[in-house]
Each structure stands twice: as C-alpha cells, then as structure tokens.
Enzyme design. Structure first.
Site, short mmCIF file in Angstrom:
data_model
loop_
_atom_site.label_atom_id
_atom_site.label_comp_id
_atom_site.label_asym_id
_atom_site.label_seq_id
_atom_site.Cartn_x
_atom_site.Cartn_y
_atom_site.Cartn_z
N ARG A 164 10.14 11.71 -5.81
CA ARG A 164 9.48 11.40 -4.58
C ARG A 164 9.35 9.82 -4.43
O ARG A 164 8.17 9.61 -3.61
CB ARG A 164 8.25 11.95 -4.07
N SER A 238 7.25 19.68 3.26
CA SER A 238 6.01 19.73 2.20
C SER A 238 5.18 18.59 2.35
O SER A 238 5.53 17.37 2.54
CB SER A 238 6.85 19.46 0.86
N GLU A 334 2.93 13.64 0.43
CA GLU A 334 4.25 13.15 0.35
C GLU A 334 4.77 12.40 1.84
O GLU A 334 5.29 11.64 1.83
CB GLU A 334 5.36 14.64 0.19
#
Length: 338
Positions: A164, A238, A334
């Site tokens: 990420r 998410s 995130e």
C-alpha cells in the site's frame, strides 16, 4: 479547463461526506493540467487530486484546489513474444479497465476486479487483493510535474512500490500528478489462487477448466458478499492497513491469541490481519451514531446515513485505540484523511 468555486463534492467521495471544495476542476487532458498549474501560480494554494474518491475521507470542506482526474482511454502500445503492453489514461475506471482487458484477451488483472477507483490511483496505493498487487503488472507510470510543467515517465523500480505504498505517497512527491499507466500482461496466463478464500470459492464452483473469466467472477462474488455497496452505505473499502510486526511481537501475540491470523514476510516479520484484530477487539458491528464497523468485514467503516467526516474520523480513532489497548498493535489508516 472549467474552474468552479465552492463545488459540492458529496457525490465525488464514496463515503458520501457532505463537503465542498473552494476551487475545483475536472482534468481531461494534459492541457487541463497545464491550465491548473497556471492557476496555482496565479493564486497559490494547496491542491490535491482525486479519482473515484474511494480512498479519501474529507473531515471538512477542502480549502484548496481539488482536481478530479478524468483523462480517458487505453490502447495496446506493443507486444513481444511473452507480453502485451497496455497504456491506460489515469481517469479510466479501474474495474471497467480490468473487464476490458479480459474482453480483449489480455488477462492477468482479474484478481483485482471490482476494486473501486481509477487507473491513476492504482500505483499510488499499489492496490492489492486476493494474492496480487498492481505493482506486479505496472511497467511504467507517466506523470505531470506541477512544479516544472514537465512530463515524466517513472519505471516500476523508480515507483518504489511496497505494501500500500509508492513514491507518490511521499510528501516530497505530491507535485507529481499521474496521467497514464502502462501495464505489462503475460501471454502465458497462470491463475493465482494462493489466497485461501478465493481458492475455496473456485473449488465450490467446480469449473471444468479454470479460465480468467472464472477467476474474475469469483472475485466479484467474494467482494459483493463481504463489502457494502457505496451506493447503499457510504464507505471507502478497507480503512486500515494490515500491520507488520517483528518476530518477537508476533510470538508474544500468538502465545496469548492462538487463532491470530497472520502471513509470514521476508526478514522474519509478520503481517497481521487487521480484520482479525478489529473483530477480536469486539468491534464487529460496533456503531457510533451513523458510523459503524461493517458486520461482514470489520476492516470497513460505514456511513449509515448522515455521518460527517469528523464522525467517521472519530470512529477510526476509537477503533485504533481499542485495538492498541487489546493487542498492543498500532493500526495505520489506508484511507487518506484530509
């Protein structure tokens, strides 16, 4: 480029947060970016770029210049004996692009199907799902430098991809605006069924001969079952990253939590399931007013109606605190919080 002021952006972020941008423009070409750069020189202010608005939480109105990336198109630019090379505009909708690649007989991205957002956002976040990451297929990324006005092309290595993460997430590189991405897709398609839930879904369907379309349909079925539709419940998918810990921390956690879900990494480190941590902190289905932890996937925070950006932020902080108190593990978001 059409410049707008005090633009309502509720429909441009998948949380459905009611917010405005002081200045706003849709970017459909390099020329639009050049005009946006000129405007920033004339009226200095912060700026940011959004695609599908699926990985951002606006805590309040945005006081700067918000650019919505909408550069379209894709084309196969070349091929060799082993690969196809496809260049796609940063404004292409990601899921549609994956579908188009399948239809064109160039599979490989099907594990990443049904992820919201745009092609241009894929390298920034190095999106990943069901055993694959976008970085595995990215050949190069084209950018417009808002400082110099130059067009740049970064190789996969120069993008500094990680979990990420990419070079585009570094504060010192925020002046680089992605305009196009070139993907390298193998002609020798091999299904990636390393992710347990996907392998189980494929097995249940008992396909006579597994095809890319079969994997694609299974991925969509899984995501639809686990994740809420932003059309019904505002969310950004998410919300937290899976935390990475050293062996000592992992061993200590496993001793007191034998059902802990984890994945071994290089260097003796372990990636922990953030969903497991949130769930076992007793937060599955937890609600604070119009904000909640999604019942079917604890990684997802949901706007059930009229939650503000600050409401969602407060929930995120509460989840982080409770997980830290339960397991001593720090969750990192995130989602970009603005």
């Amino acid at each position: 480029m059409e410049l707008k002021t005090d633009e309502q952006i509720k429909k441009l972020n998948t949380f459905g947060v009611d917010a405005k941008a002081r200045n706003f423009a849709e970017i459909r070409s390099i020329e639009d970016l050049k005009q946006a750069r000129e405007h920033l020189h004339q009226q200095p202010q912060d700026f940011m770029v959004i695609g599908g608005g699926s990985n951002v939480l606006f805590r309040d109105d945005y006081p700067g210049f918000l650019l919505r990336m909408m550069i379209p198109g894709f084309e196969k630019i070349k091929e060799d004996e082993e690969h196809y090379f496809v260049r796609a505009g940063a404004g292409e909708i990601w899921h549609s692009f994956v579908r188009k690649m399948l239809d064109a007989g160039m599979p490989g991205l099907e594990n990443l199907a049904y992820i919201p957002g745009t092609v241009g956002a894929a390298p920034i976040q190095n999106i990943g799902a069901y055993g694959l990451e976008a970085a595995e297929f990215i050949e190069s990324v084209e950018c417009f430098d808002m400082n110099s006005g130059e067009l740049l092309t970064l190789t996969n290595e120069e993008c500094d991809f990680g979990y990420r993460h990419s070079t585009f997430k570094k504060p010192e590189n925020r002046h680089l605006v992605i305009t196009a991405v070139t993907f390298k897709l193998s002609k020798n398609w091999v299904p990636n069924t390393s992710y347990k839930a996907l392998a189980e879904e494929i097995e249940i369907n008992s396909f006579p001969e597994l095809s890319p379309q079969d994997v694609y349909s299974c991925v969509i079925s899984l995501r639809r079952r686990k994740l809420p539709s932003p059309v019904k419940f505002g969310n950004a998918g998410s919300f937290f990253k899976n935390p990475v810990v050293d062996r000592e921390t992992f061993t200590s956690l496993l001793r007191t939590n034998p059902s802990l879900v984890s994945y071994p990494l290089a260097g003796g480190r372990f990636k922990l399931s953030a969903a497991w941590l949130i769930d076992n902190a007793g937060l599955r289905g937890y609600r604070m007013g119009d904000v909640g932890v999604w019942e079917k996937q604890p990684l997802v925070l949901v706007n059930y109606g009229q939650a503000t950006g600050e409401d969602i932020y407060a929930m995120a902080q509460d989840v982080r605190l409770r997980v830290k108190n339960c397991f001593g593990v720090k969750l990192e978001p995130e989602v970009a919080m603005v």
